[in-house]
Design an enzyme around this catalytic site. Structure first.
Site, PDB file in Angstrom:
ATOM      1  N   SER A  50       0.848  -1.195   0.000  1.00  0.00           N
ATOM      2  CA  SER A  50       0.000   0.000   0.000  1.00  0.00           C
ATOM      3  C   SER A  50       0.885   1.247   0.000  1.00  0.00           C
ATOM      4  CB  SER A  50      -0.900  -0.003   1.239  1.00  0.00           C
ATOM      5  OG  SER A  50      -0.087   0.194   2.395  1.00  0.00           O
ATOM      6  N   ASP A  82      -1.396  -1.736  -3.816  1.00  0.00           N
ATOM      7  CA  ASP A  82      -2.739  -1.830  -3.233  1.00  0.00           C
ATOM      8  C   ASP A  82      -3.296  -0.412  -3.012  1.00  0.00           C
ATOM      9  OD1 ASP A  82      -4.927  -3.115  -2.062  1.00  0.00           O
ATOM     10  OD2 ASP A  82      -4.030  -3.072  -0.054  1.00  0.00           O
ATOM     11  N   HIS A 214     -11.940  -7.114  -1.953  1.00  0.00           N
ATOM     12  CA  HIS A 214     -11.146  -6.505  -0.875  1.00  0.00           C
ATOM     13  C   HIS A 214     -11.820  -6.821   0.460  1.00  0.00           C
ATOM     14  CE1 HIS A 214      -8.336  -3.578  -2.950  1.00  0.00           C
ATOM     15  NE2 HIS A 214      -8.948  -4.191  -3.946  1.00  0.00           N
TER      16      HIS A 214
HETATM   17  O1  G3H Z   1      -6.974  -2.113   2.454  1.00  0.00           O
HETATM   18  C1  G3H Z   1      -5.956  -1.620   2.907  1.00  0.00           C
HETATM   19  C2  G3H Z   1      -4.859  -2.441   3.416  1.00  0.00           C
HETATM   20  O2  G3H Z   1      -5.250  -3.159   4.555  1.00  0.00           O
HETATM   21  C3  G3H Z   1      -3.619  -1.626   3.613  1.00  0.00           C
HETATM   22  O3  G3H Z   1      -3.701  -0.882   4.761  1.00  0.00           O
HETATM   23  O4  G3H Z   1      -3.073   1.440   4.086  1.00  0.00           O
HETATM   24  O5  G3H Z   1      -2.847   0.641   6.462  1.00  0.00           O
HETATM   25  O6  G3H Z   1      -1.291  -0.179   4.685  1.00  0.00           O
HETATM   26  P1  G3H Z   1      -2.667   0.344   5.020  1.00  0.00           P
HETATM   27  P1  13P Z   2      -8.867  -6.759   5.274  1.00  0.00           P
HETATM   28  O1  13P Z   2      -8.778  -5.529   6.102  1.00  0.00           O
HETATM   29  O2  13P Z   2     -10.194  -7.423   5.392  1.00  0.00           O
HETATM   30  O3  13P Z   2      -7.734  -7.699   5.501  1.00  0.00           O
HETATM   31  O4  13P Z   2      -8.756  -6.270   3.728  1.00  0.00           O
HETATM   32  C1  13P Z   2      -7.496  -5.956   3.175  1.00  0.00           C
HETATM   33  C2  13P Z   2      -7.608  -5.289   1.863  1.00  0.00           C
HETATM   34  O5  13P Z   2      -8.646  -5.200   1.245  1.00  0.00           O
HETATM   35  C3  13P Z   2      -6.367  -4.719   1.305  1.00  0.00           C
HETATM   36  O6  13P Z   2      -6.601  -4.017   0.123  1.00  0.00           O
HETATM   37 ZN    ZN Z   3      -8.537  -3.074   0.090  1.00  0.00          ZN
END
Ligand code: G3H
Ligand code: 13P
Ligand code: ZN
Length: 315
Positions: A50, A82, A214
């Site tokens: 991400s 991501d 997701h």
């Molecule tokens: O959907 C998002 C992922 O769980 C990534 O989370 O932006 O905190 O790295 P983050």
């Molecule tokens: P969760 O928070 O359910 O693990 O989803 C992760 C996600 O969609 C990352 O893009």
């Molecule tokens: Zn996501």
């Protein structure tokens, strides 16, 4: 083998009725836990990074970890952005060697989402990189990912006609759809029912086209119990039942995103080590068991998704 795009693995997943696990990586223990699990289960895998992970770990460190991982295994591995939120970030990731990027403009109007997605697709395709886009809004809140509230999840599901038009207009290679899932550990207030009709209807309109789910952590109760037993405070958590994930994986869903469950596995194990060994201060003594917990969690998910043993046909 070198990094691959999602093209072949999605084709195999669609035809074979399974889905590829896309796991978020932020540090070495996550990377090693995921890769070790994929290696033991002979599974194709998507390592996703991400914007927050890029900022936390420095992409050069993550890239070096991935290079080491692919040199040590012969698995088909995708390096994916991501929730990319701008053209510039997607462009930077293409230049950094990602083989797949997500442009998430789902919070914008459909017109703006379409225009931004199309510009990313045009650029990425020139460089041999595939693009995931999103239409419809998921629930839950994480860093840089703000969605609708738990109560509203089902009222924001993707409109299948809009999805069809969007895919045709943008040329995106896969589409993240809102079908009742939600980000984070506090997804729902009651047992959720996914909108399988949305997946089915898009599948009819776009035959053979790969969808992405997701927010697909199941937030296993045994890990929440461990966290709470060892000093944590996570009341009222709820995730997507694993049976629902398996069902979606047999349909048009070819990629399933999981982050929260890995965070829970790592946190539960570290809390346990600290609670049972209050004098412990060697990071290897708590990150090592944490890494093993991540590995076991990923192995479990690879079976839920049906992609264990599928590396060979995805090469
Ligand atoms: O959907 C998002 C992922 O769980 C990534 O989370 O932006 O905190 O790295 P983050
Ligand atoms: P969760 O928070 O359910 O693990 O989803 C992760 C996600 O969609 C990352 O893009
Ligand atoms: Zn996501």
């Amino acid at each position: 083998m070198p990094l691959v795009t999602t093209e072949k693995m999605f084709r195999q997943a669609y035809e074979g009725g399974f889905a590829i696990g896309a796991f978020n990586v932020n540090n070495m223990e996550l990377m090693q836990g995921i890769i070790e699990a994929a290696k033991e289960e002979n599974a194709p895998v998507i390592l996703q990074i991400s914007k927050g992970a890029r900022a936390y770990a420095n992409i050069k460190y993550l890239r070096a970890l991935i290079d080491t991982a692919i040199a040590e295994t012969d698995l088909p591995v995708v390096m994916h952005l991501d929730h990319g939120d701008t053209f510039d970030l997607c462009q930077q990731c293409v230049q950094d060697g990602f083989t797949s990027v997500m442009i998430d403009a789902s919070h914008k109007s459909v017109k703006e989402n379409t225009a931004l997605t199309k510009s990313v697709v045009d650029y990425a395709h020139q460089h041999g990189v595939v693009v995931e886009a999103e239409i419809g809004q998921l629930g839950g809140i994480e860093e840089d990912v703000v969605g609708v509230s738990a109560d509203d999840v089902m009222s924001h599901v993707t409109d299948p006609a809009e999805a069809e038009e969007f895919v045709k207009a943008t040329g995106c290679d896969s589409l993240a759809v809102a079908c009742g899932t939600s980000h984070g550990a506090f997804k729902f207030k009651a047992e959720p029912k996914l909108a399988f009709n949305v997946i089915e209807e898009i599948g009819k309109r776009l035959p053979g086209y790969p969808l992405v789910m997701h927010g697909s952590s199941s937030v296993p109760k045994e890990f929440i119990d461990l966290i709470n037993k060892y000093g944590g405070n996570m009341p009222n958590t709820m995730g997507v039942p694993e049976e629902a994930i398996s069902k979606a994986a047999k349909m048009a869903v070819c990629k399933v995103n999981i982050d929260t469950d890995l965070r829970l596995a790592l946190t539960a194990k570290i809390r346990q080590v600290f609670a049972e060994n209050p004098a412990e201060f060697d990071p290897r003594k708590y990150l090592g068991p944490g890494r093993e917990a991540i590995k076991q969690m990923v192995k479990r998910k690879l079976h839920v998704l049906g992609c264990a043993g599928k590396a060979d046909i995805c090469r």
